[in-house]
Design an enzyme around this catalytic site. Structure first.
Site, mmCIF file in Angstrom:
data_model
loop_
_atom_site.group_PDB
_atom_site.id
_atom_site.type_symbol
_atom_site.label_atom_id
_atom_site.label_comp_id
_atom_site.label_asym_id
_atom_site.label_seq_id
_atom_site.Cartn_x
_atom_site.Cartn_y
_atom_site.Cartn_z
ATOM 1 N N CYS A 223 -19.832 -12.165 56.121
ATOM 2 C CA CYS A 223 -21.102 -11.733 55.348
ATOM 3 C C CYS A 223 -21.904 -10.885 56.395
ATOM 4 C CB CYS A 223 -21.694 -12.540 54.759
ATOM 5 S SG CYS A 223 -22.945 -13.803 55.454
ATOM 6 N N ASP B 277 -40.611 -18.535 59.285
ATOM 7 C CA ASP B 277 -39.454 -17.821 58.919
ATOM 8 C C ASP B 277 -38.586 -17.528 60.133
ATOM 9 O OD1 ASP B 277 -37.353 -16.187 57.581
ATOM 10 O OD2 ASP B 277 -38.761 -16.335 55.988
ATOM 11 N N ASN C 164 -32.680 -7.922 50.367
ATOM 12 C CA ASN C 164 -34.079 -8.681 49.868
ATOM 13 C C ASN C 164 -35.230 -7.470 49.329
ATOM 14 O OD1 ASN C 164 -34.080 -10.151 53.322
ATOM 15 N ND2 ASN C 164 -33.195 -10.876 51.252
ATOM 16 N N CYS D 13 -30.261 -17.992 44.873
ATOM 17 C CA CYS D 13 -30.377 -16.467 44.350
ATOM 18 C C CYS D 13 -29.213 -15.633 44.824
ATOM 19 C CB CYS D 13 -31.643 -15.872 44.941
ATOM 20 S SG CYS D 13 -33.124 -16.799 44.204
ATOM 21 N N ASN E 32 -33.979 -23.658 49.243
ATOM 22 C CA ASN E 32 -32.941 -24.428 49.277
ATOM 23 C C ASN E 32 -33.552 -26.077 48.992
ATOM 24 O OD1 ASN E 32 -33.082 -25.761 52.214
ATOM 25 N ND2 ASN E 32 -33.336 -23.614 52.457
ATOM 26 N N GLN F 177 -35.216 -5.760 46.854
ATOM 27 C CA GLN F 177 -35.461 -5.856 45.382
ATOM 28 C C GLN F 177 -36.533 -6.711 44.794
ATOM 29 O OE1 GLN F 177 -33.975 -8.877 44.019
ATOM 30 N NE2 GLN F 177 -33.513 -8.783 41.965
#
Length: 375
Positions: free
Chosen positions: A336, A60, A68, A190, A129, A70
Site C-alpha cells: 500500500c 502520533d 486523511n 475506517c 484500534n 477528507q
C-alpha cells in the site's frame, strides 16, 4: 496567573457564570495528552488549544496521507507525507502561542506509555484500534489518570470518560464496558469500512468538551455513562456503565506485568508472523523469480500507479468480497502507501487460508526512497 493578552483572548470564557477566571487558570495549569493526531485528534487538539490548555502532548508516529484529508482538518494537501505530530504542533502554535506543545513522535506501546502518561493530568484517546485502546486504558488505571474515550465507525460514534476520580472513588474503566475485545476481523476499521468525514469532528469535539469539564471541574462529565451518537438520524443515546472488578483478573496488575503484556496478541492483531520484504529484495525477486503475484490494496485513485509491476489492485475494503481473484498457490507480496493497510490485508488473507504472504515494508513510500538512493 493570566496575562493581559490571555485575559483578552479568553474573555468569552471569563464571562461565563460558573466558569470565569478560576476555571481558565485551571486550563492554563493543566497538561493534557492526546493519543493520535488523526480524525478524532484533530478536533480535540484544535479545541483544547483554542480553550487555553497550558500544555498539550501529541502522541502520533504516523505521516499525513491523502486519504486523511477528507476528515483530518488540521492538514492540507501540502502536508501529505509530513509527520502528523510536528505538523499539528506547528499549526496549533500559530493558533495559540500561549500553549506549550510536546511532540511524541512514537507509537504508544508498553515500553513508553507509563513514562509518557505520567507527565499529564488527563489522557484523551483518539486511537483507531482495539489494541491501543486497551493499552491506553490499562496505563491510565495503573497511573490513576482520567481517560476521555472516543471511537468512530462508519456513521456512528461513542464518547465516555473512564477512571475519573469522584467522591474518592474511581469510575468505570474501558474494561468495565468491554472486558474483552471483539473477535479479530469482526469489526472493520475506517480503512476498510469507511467513515463519514464530519463524524470524527463531532465526536472529537465532544471529547474536547469532556476534557475541559474534567480539568475545570464544571458541569457533569460522562463518567459512568457512554454516549452513543448516530450521525444519520442525529440520535444521541446515553447508557449507564457500572464499575466492576471482573476485568482485574485479565488486566495487568502492575507496571512490570503491563510492560510484558502483548496487546496485539490479546486483540488478535499481532504482526509477529507477518513476513516483510524490502524494496531492493522485491525488485530482485521480480527480475529473477517466477510465481510471485503483487497485490496493491490502495484505492483506485491513489498514485503512483506503478503499472510496470502489473499488480492485482484490490482496495483493502474490498478484499473479502474479491477473494476469488487472488491466487492461493502463488507467493503474494502485498503493498500500500506506507505498509499499514497491507499488514491488515495480510491479517485478513491469513484468516482465509492464504499462506505465502509478504508485506512490502514501508510501502510505496519506502520503495520510492530506495529507488531515489539507488539512482
Amino acid at each position: 496567573m493570566l496575562s493581559k493578552e490571555e485575559l483578552s483572548r479568553y474573555s468569552r470564557h471569563l464571562l461565563l457564570e460558573g466558569f470565569g477566571k478560576a476555571a481558565q487558570e485551571k486550563l492554563k495549569a493543566a497538561k493534557a495528552l492526546v493519543i493520535g493526531a488523526g480524525g478524532l485528534g484533530c478536533p480535540v487538539l484544535s479545541y483544547l488549544a483554542a480553550a487555553g490548555v497550558g500544555t498539550i502532548g501529541i502522541a502520533d508516529d504516523d505521516t499525513v496521507d491523502e486519504s486523511n484529508l477528507q476528515r483530518q482538518v488540521l492538514y492540507s494537501t501540502d502536508d501529505v507525507g509530513k509527520k502528523k505530530a510536528s505538523t499539528a504542533a506547528q499549526k496549533l502554535s500559530r493558533q495559540n502561542p500561549f500553549v506549550k506543545f510536546i511532540e511524541h513522535d512514537v507509537r504508544i506501546d508498553t515500553s513508553n506509555a507509563l513514562e509518557i502518561f505520567n507527565g499529564y493530568d488527563v489522557v484523551i484517546d483518539g486511537s483507531d484500534n482495539f489494541a491501543t485502546r486497551y493499552l491506553v486504558n490499562d496505563a491510565c488505571v495503573l497511573l490513576d489518570k482520567t481517560l476521555v474515550f472516543g471511537s468512530i465507525h462508519r456513521f456512528e460514534g461513542q464518547v465516555s470518560v473512564f477512571n475519573q476520580l469522584q467522591d474518592g472513588k474511581r469510575g468505570p474503566t474501558y474494561r468495565c464496558l468491554f472486558p474483552a475485545p471483539p473477535a479479530a476481523g469482526s469489526v472493520q476499521d475506517c480503512a476498510q469500512a469507511g467513515v463519514l468525514g464530519v463524524l470524527p469532528g463531532l465526536i472529537g469535539t465532544l471529547q474536547a468538551n469532556e476534557a475541559i469539564k474534567v480539568i475545570t471541574g464544571i458541569g457533569e462529565t460522562l463518567t459512568g455513562k457512554i454516549l452513543l451518537v448516530d450521525a444519520l438520524s442525529m440520535n444521541f443515546l446515553s447508557l449507564e456503565i457500572k464499575r466492576t472488578d471482573s476485568w482485574k483478573a485479565i488486566a495487568p496488575p502492575d507496571a512490570g506485568s503491563f510492560k510484558k503484556t502483548d496487546y496485539a496478541f490479546f486483540c488478535g492483531t499481532s504482526h509477529e508472523n507477518v513476513k516483510s520484504i524490502g524494496g531492493k529484495e522485491l525488485e530482485h525477486l521480480l527480475e529473477n523469480g517466477a510465481g510471485t503475484v503483487l497485490l496493491d490494496v490502495r484505492e483506485e485513485f491513489e498514485e503512483p500507479r506503478l503499472d510496470e509491476w502489473k499488480a492485482l489492485r484490490i482496495p483493502l475494503r474490498e478484499i473479502e468480497e474479491r477473494l476469488g481473484l487472488i491466487p492461493k498457490d502463488k507467493r503474494l507480496v502485498v503493498f500500500c502507501r506506507s505498509g499499514v493497510r497491507s499488514r491488515r490485508a495480510i491479517e485478513v488473507l491469513s484468516q482465509k487460508g492464504f499462506s505465502d504472504l509478504w508485506n512490502l515494508e514501508g510501502g510505496i513510500e519506502a520503495l520510492q526512497i530506495y529507488r531515489d538512493i539507488a539512482r
